[in-house]
Design a protein around this motif. Sequence first.
Motif, PDB file in Angstrom:
ATOM      1  N   PHE A 130       0.837  -1.206   0.000  1.00  0.00           N
ATOM      2  CA  PHE A 130       0.000   0.000   0.000  1.00  0.00           C
ATOM      3  C   PHE A 130       0.870   1.254   0.000  1.00  0.00           C
ATOM      4  O   PHE A 130       0.653   2.189  -0.781  1.00  0.00           O
ATOM      5  N   MET A 131       1.871   1.294   0.883  1.00  0.00           N
ATOM      6  CA  MET A 131       2.741   2.466   0.957  1.00  0.00           C
ATOM      7  C   MET A 131       3.622   2.582  -0.287  1.00  0.00           C
ATOM      8  O   MET A 131       3.900   3.693  -0.760  1.00  0.00           O
ATOM      9  N   LYS A 132       4.039   1.456  -0.829  1.00  0.00           N
ATOM     10  CA  LYS A 132       4.824   1.486  -2.060  1.00  0.00           C
ATOM     11  C   LYS A 132       3.992   2.059  -3.203  1.00  0.00           C
ATOM     12  O   LYS A 132       4.511   2.814  -4.047  1.00  0.00           O
ATOM     13  N   MET A 133       2.711   1.728  -3.229  1.00  0.00           N
ATOM     14  CA  MET A 133       1.828   2.265  -4.249  1.00  0.00           C
ATOM     15  C   MET A 133       1.772   3.794  -4.160  1.00  0.00           C
ATOM     16  O   MET A 133       1.851   4.494  -5.185  1.00  0.00           O
ATOM     17  N   LEU A 134       1.659   4.340  -2.943  1.00  0.00           N
ATOM     18  CA  LEU A 134       1.598   5.789  -2.772  1.00  0.00           C
ATOM     19  C   LEU A 134       2.919   6.449  -3.182  1.00  0.00           C
ATOM     20  O   LEU A 134       2.920   7.500  -3.826  1.00  0.00           O
ATOM     21  N   VAL A 135       4.027   5.823  -2.802  1.00  0.00           N
ATOM     22  CA  VAL A 135       5.338   6.377  -3.150  1.00  0.00           C
ATOM     23  C   VAL A 135       5.518   6.398  -4.662  1.00  0.00           C
ATOM     24  O   VAL A 135       5.952   7.413  -5.247  1.00  0.00           O
ATOM     25  N   GLU A 136       5.191   5.301  -5.312  1.00  0.00           N
ATOM     26  CA  GLU A 136       5.378   5.226  -6.762  1.00  0.00           C
ATOM     27  C   GLU A 136       4.409   6.149  -7.505  1.00  0.00           C
ATOM     28  O   GLU A 136       4.748   6.692  -8.559  1.00  0.00           O
ATOM     29  N   ARG A 137       3.218   6.324  -6.927  1.00  0.00           N
ATOM     30  CA  ARG A 137       2.271   7.236  -7.570  1.00  0.00           C
ATOM     31  C   ARG A 137       2.759   8.680  -7.456  1.00  0.00           C
ATOM     32  O   ARG A 137       2.621   9.464  -8.412  1.00  0.00           O
ATOM     33  N   SER A 138       3.335   9.043  -6.328  1.00  0.00           N
ATOM     34  CA  SER A 138       3.877  10.401  -6.188  1.00  0.00           C
ATOM     35  C   SER A 138       5.035  10.612  -7.163  1.00  0.00           C
ATOM     36  O   SER A 138       5.191  11.696  -7.733  1.00  0.00           O
ATOM     37  N   ARG A 139       5.847   9.580  -7.370  1.00  0.00           N
ATOM     38  CA  ARG A 139       6.931   9.678  -8.346  1.00  0.00           C
ATOM     39  C   ARG A 139       6.367   9.849  -9.761  1.00  0.00           C
ATOM     40  O   ARG A 139       6.869  10.677 -10.542  1.00  0.00           O
ATOM     41  N   ALA A 140       5.331   9.095 -10.085  1.00  0.00           N
ATOM     42  CA  ALA A 140       4.723   9.212 -11.412  1.00  0.00           C
ATOM     43  C   ALA A 140       4.127  10.606 -11.627  1.00  0.00           C
ATOM     44  O   ALA A 140       4.270  11.198 -12.707  1.00  0.00           O
ATOM     45  N   GLN A 141       3.491  11.145 -10.583  1.00  0.00           N
ATOM     46  CA  GLN A 141       2.931  12.499 -10.690  1.00  0.00           C
ATOM     47  C   GLN A 141       4.038  13.526 -10.895  1.00  0.00           C
ATOM     48  O   GLN A 141       3.875  14.493 -11.645  1.00  0.00           O
ATOM     49  N   ALA A 142       5.160  13.319 -10.216  1.00  0.00           N
ATOM     50  CA  ALA A 142       6.271  14.252 -10.378  1.00  0.00           C
ATOM     51  C   ALA A 142       6.829  14.203 -11.798  1.00  0.00           C
ATOM     52  O   ALA A 142       7.170  15.247 -12.386  1.00  0.00           O
ATOM     53  N   GLU A 143       6.932  13.009 -12.353  1.00  0.00           N
ATOM     54  CA  GLU A 143       7.418  12.886 -13.733  1.00  0.00           C
ATOM     55  C   GLU A 143       6.449  13.530 -14.720  1.00  0.00           C
ATOM     56  O   GLU A 143       6.866  14.165 -15.696  1.00  0.00           O
ATOM     57  N   GLU A 144       5.167  13.373 -14.471  1.00  0.00           N
ATOM     58  CA  GLU A 144       4.178  14.028 -15.322  1.00  0.00           C
ATOM     59  C   GLU A 144       4.311  15.545 -15.237  1.00  0.00           C
ATOM     60  O   GLU A 144       4.158  16.250 -16.246  1.00  0.00           O
ATOM     61  N   LEU A 145       4.581  16.047 -14.027  1.00  0.00           N
ATOM     62  CA  LEU A 145       4.787  17.484 -13.862  1.00  0.00           C
ATOM     63  C   LEU A 145       5.996  17.957 -14.661  1.00  0.00           C
ATOM     64  O   LEU A 145       5.948  18.987 -15.337  1.00  0.00           O
TER      65      LEU A 145
END
Length: 344
Positions: A130-145
């Motif tokens: 669950f926490m890995k999912m949140l971490v990876e999603r924040s990374r994906a959002q940063a790359e999109e930014l």
Amino acid sequence: MEPDPTGSTLQRLRAFDLGQWTLMRLNRWVLTGVILVVVFAGLVGGARLGLDPFRALVASHDTMWWIFSNFIGAIITGVTLVVTLNQLVLSQELGAVGEQRSRMSASMDFRQTVEDTIDLDVSPPEPASFMKMLVERSRAQAEELRNVMEDERDEELKEKVDDYVDDLTDNADTVSEKLDGAQFGTFDVIWAIFRFNYSWKIFSARQIRNQHRDSFSEEADQKFEDMIDVLKLFGPAREHFKTLYFQWELVNLSRALLYISVPALIIVGLVLMYLGPNAMPGTFLGIDHLVWVAAAAYTVGVAPFVVLLAYILRIGTVAKRTLAMGPFILRENEREDDIEWSET
């Protein structure tokens, strides 16, 4: 104030600090064993200091009784502490059906909020996943930014965003690697999620966004908002799993104290009943046998206290370093690394 520079977090994470490693990462039973060995060695080594012979002190002052009689009450008090700790844990679990439904609803509501925010049908049930999912999603959002910012004309802003995204992705990669395969109940999950400095990332993102609000396109501004929303979910999730870990550790501590207290009581009882000034004559390595036996019995007697110390040191350290949730940073050195714990 600028966001923390690229790589600063990883540099901190790779630093080695023996004190922090001992408090946080070292197996609690190993730490207990090390402390007990030091206690035993110190007591035996006292025989080499040229002080009064221990056997003579036992004969003249009944030293055995004065030393070991107090252990009985101390160990029984430790067992009482076990009961208190279990009551503390049970008080969080016991309740009427309405309270249990409220807890269940709150948990499901939070999970649904996470799934809606990251656009996922069903989130993982295991804490590490669950926490890995949140971490990876924040990374994906940063790359999109970062991708959206390629069309911006403000070079200073693009450089700041690049530095911010580089730091976030580096930190996210490290934490994701630590969470991969980590099992809740060990300290690995807690150690990993505390190393994601989400508080500083929220602050830095909001600062960049406010300083350059007029330079952002509508799409870039929305990407910032989406990334901050994911980071804000990390805080309550981390605190929830930290609370569960504390309960888990208190149960382990209770069981450990019970396991050790009974043998300690037996050993202390044997010493009080049968060990006198004439027992076990002779020497070993130049030290009276009575000293060896008394030191070993004393070490066993203090074992419950040392076990309690080992567990409370880690629980207390975790609690102190995670007092604030969200974009509040209690210490200056937390700006670049939310939890300044070292790599092992």
